[in-house]
Design an enzyme around this catalytic site. Sequence first.
Site, PDB file in Angstrom:
ATOM      1  N   HIS A 298       4.528   5.125  11.711  1.00  0.00           N
ATOM      2  CA  HIS A 298       3.259   4.521  11.277  1.00  0.00           C
ATOM      3  C   HIS A 298       2.056   4.968  12.114  1.00  0.00           C
ATOM      4  O   HIS A 298       1.149   4.176  12.373  1.00  0.00           O
ATOM      5  CB  HIS A 298       3.389   2.991  11.267  1.00  0.00           C
ATOM      6  CG  HIS A 298       4.412   2.510  10.270  1.00  0.00           C
ATOM      7  ND1 HIS A 298       5.624   1.979  10.636  1.00  0.00           N
ATOM      8  CD2 HIS A 298       4.413   2.534   8.918  1.00  0.00           C
ATOM      9  CE1 HIS A 298       6.333   1.671   9.559  1.00  0.00           C
ATOM     10  NE2 HIS A 298       5.619   2.000   8.510  1.00  0.00           N
TER      11      HIS A 298
ATOM     12  N   HIS B  88       6.508   7.950  -1.752  1.00  0.00           N
ATOM     13  CA  HIS B  88       6.450   6.773  -0.876  1.00  0.00           C
ATOM     14  C   HIS B  88       6.490   5.496  -1.706  1.00  0.00           C
ATOM     15  O   HIS B  88       5.926   5.414  -2.777  1.00  0.00           O
ATOM     16  CB  HIS B  88       5.130   6.825  -0.101  1.00  0.00           C
ATOM     17  CG  HIS B  88       4.900   5.668   0.813  1.00  0.00           C
ATOM     18  ND1 HIS B  88       4.002   4.670   0.529  1.00  0.00           N
ATOM     19  CD2 HIS B  88       5.456   5.353   2.010  1.00  0.00           C
ATOM     20  CE1 HIS B  88       3.997   3.793   1.534  1.00  0.00           C
ATOM     21  NE2 HIS B  88       4.870   4.189   2.436  1.00  0.00           N
TER      22      HIS B  88
HETATM   23 MG   LIG Z   1       5.518   5.508   6.094  1.00  0.00          MG
END
Ligand SMILES: [Mg+2]
Length: 419
Positions: free
Chosen positions: A200, A300
Amino acid sequence: MIISKIETIRVGQFPDLIFVQIHTDTGVIGLGETWYGASTVEAAIHDHFGPLLIGRDPAEIERHWQTMFRLSDHAGYGGAELRAISAIDVALWDIKGQVLQMPIFEIIGGGTRHRIKVYNTLGVYGDVTDGYDVWTKPVEVAQRLLDQGITGMKMSPTDFIARESDGQILYKDDLDWALRPLREIRDKLGMEIEVANDAHAKWNLPTALRIVREMEPLRPMWHEELISPLNEDAHVRLQDATTTPIAAAERLMTRYQHRRFIESPAARISMPDLTWTGGISEVKKIAILASAHQMPIAPHDCVGPVNMLACAHIAMATPNVMIMEYNRAMHLGWYRDFIEPDFEIKDGYLMAPTEPGLGTHLKKSVMERSDVRVRTSNERGEAWLMSNKRYTYPPPELQQEFVESTDRRKSGAGAVYYD
Ligand SMILES: [Mg+2]
């Protein structure tokens, strides 16, 4: 057929979630979705795109995408506007599929496969506590997935240890602590399960370089966002330091940002988020661009139920899709409160949707919830940036004279509409 009404639907339970329903004068309704900053997406839709689309033909998807993007690009496109475009794009494809009585993947290329392998991102919701359990019983969590036919998982082992210094310094004992679950999995199960590392974007480059070197023997499926993809040269240095593929990733917006990580040696896997980066239309283009560089895409997901269906259509029609993200905790926890029919996960695969269009719709009960908030656009408005009132345009009477002086100018043909 024309677009007659655009609704945004939000619920208090999930403040980041927003659904879009595009209604037509024939009764066909298309569904889209995005996640994050829902109130700003709502504003983008009702202030700009809704009034622009009312009264237009829903079939002209590419034209609408281009017009909305050009309108947004004027002031920087990569935010709420693009998430709004993404949701609208999916809803328009849903309408086209329903009109043609075909699943979307049959229209955007046809089936290159009829199922796609998924990996499970470990989450926590309701009774599913994979995201916690992996810290205390990692082998059991991995085995549970393997028993369901799911042979890949994603975790974020280093997120927690980045907190103390905001990713500026890495201590060896912290990293050893964080990697213990993955080491246990490798000790007991070997390479039976693939494990991806998502950080992240919490680290700087030197710490990220140490992490990839330390993790090399653990053979992760990929490293995702160890650093933010703000600088592709930094990414090149990271990819150069490891044999593990770098995935880049959900915060890249449109083909224009993905291009830089596809064409350079900055990443080896492209990971577009369909509901943020421009919808089905744009992910298809990103995939084609990646295919020209022999690079796979791994769409994603960590957002909402409609994204899974939309990505399923991309995955079925696109040869260079590698694998699809899936979040078991979210799916089993709440996705089915909102859509029917549900998408199907079988033996570790996301199955091809079978219904026309997207293959799902919002449940009636969503509109009856006490925490639901619906906003509607049903009147045509002006896209002021493109309008005749633009300050560089000649006065209206001169415009009229110019257009009418030859037949060629009367056609007004072009990708973007200006009226
Ligand atoms: Mg990710």
